[in-house]
Design a protein around this motif. Structure first.
Motif, PDB file in Angstrom:
ATOM      1  N   ASP A   1       0.824  -1.213   0.000  1.00 39.10           N
ATOM      2  CA  ASP A   1       0.000   0.000   0.000  1.00 39.10           C
ATOM      3  C   ASP A   1       0.861   1.268   0.000  1.00 39.10           C
ATOM      4  OD1 ASP A   1       0.982  -0.080   2.566  1.00 39.10           O
ATOM      5  OD2 ASP A   1      -0.976  -0.215   3.540  1.00 39.10           O
ATOM      6  N   GLN A   2       2.150   1.095  -0.270  1.00 41.55           N
ATOM      7  CA  GLN A   2       3.102   2.206  -0.441  1.00 41.55           C
ATOM      8  C   GLN A   2       4.213   1.680  -1.341  1.00 41.55           C
ATOM      9  OE1 GLN A   2       5.523   2.961   3.193  1.00 41.55           O
ATOM     10  NE2 GLN A   2       4.169   1.421   4.124  1.00 41.55           N
ATOM     11  N   PRO A   3       5.008   2.569  -1.945  1.00 42.02           N
ATOM     12  CA  PRO A   3       6.083   2.080  -2.819  1.00 42.02           C
ATOM     13  C   PRO A   3       6.985   1.103  -2.063  1.00 42.02           C
ATOM     14  CG  PRO A   3       5.817   4.435  -3.062  1.00 42.02           C
ATOM     15  CD  PRO A   3       4.951   4.030  -1.896  1.00 42.02           C
ATOM     16  N   PRO A   4       7.257  -0.062  -2.669  1.00 44.62           N
ATOM     17  CA  PRO A   4       8.017  -1.097  -1.965  1.00 44.62           C
ATOM     18  C   PRO A   4       9.507  -0.793  -1.842  1.00 44.62           C
ATOM     19  CG  PRO A   4       7.390  -1.864  -4.127  1.00 44.62           C
ATOM     20  CD  PRO A   4       6.717  -0.550  -3.926  1.00 44.62           C
ATOM     21  N   GLY A   5      10.023   0.184  -2.566  1.00 49.15           N
ATOM     22  CA  GLY A   5      11.441   0.502  -2.473  1.00 49.15           C
ATOM     23  C   GLY A   5      12.281  -0.452  -3.278  1.00 49.15           C
ATOM     24  N   GLY A   6      13.600  -0.359  -3.090  1.00 52.70           N
ATOM     25  CA  GLY A   6      14.555  -1.151  -3.856  1.00 52.70           C
ATOM     26  C   GLY A   6      14.481  -2.576  -3.513  1.00 52.70           C
TER      27      GLY A   6
END
Length: 91
Positions: A86-91
């Motif tokens: 529900d948010q950008p998962p990142g690298g």
């Protein structure tokens, strides 16, 4: 900053159990990011707007943006799952 955890994950699918809905055009919902993770083998990811094709394997996952229209195609024997955030998962 903590690394976000998925709020839901699909079962592990193989080339035979991969649902038809994932093999045809579909998209994540608004404010939902998906990460396609290949466990074994290879899977082709096709995104429609903008058009792109990528080959995914255990070393190369793909992040799907909210509402990004796409479909996947197994390249022979494979196993994969999708994690949803529900948010950008990142690298």
């Amino acid at each position: 900053m903590a690394i976000p955890l998925p709020y839901r994950s699909t079962p592990v699918f193989d080339q035979d159990s991969l649902p038809a809905a994932l093999r045809s055009n579909h998209a994540t919902k608004a404010k939902v990011w998906g990460v396609i993770r290949v466990i074994e083998g290879r899977l082709k990811l096709t995104c429609l707007d903008p058009f792109s094709e990528r080959m995914l394997d255990p070393d190369h996952a793909a992040v799907l943006q909210p509402r990004q229209v796409h479909f996947v195609t197994p390249e022979g024997a494979m196993k994969m799952r999708i994690d949803f955030y529900d948010q950008p998962p990142g690298g």
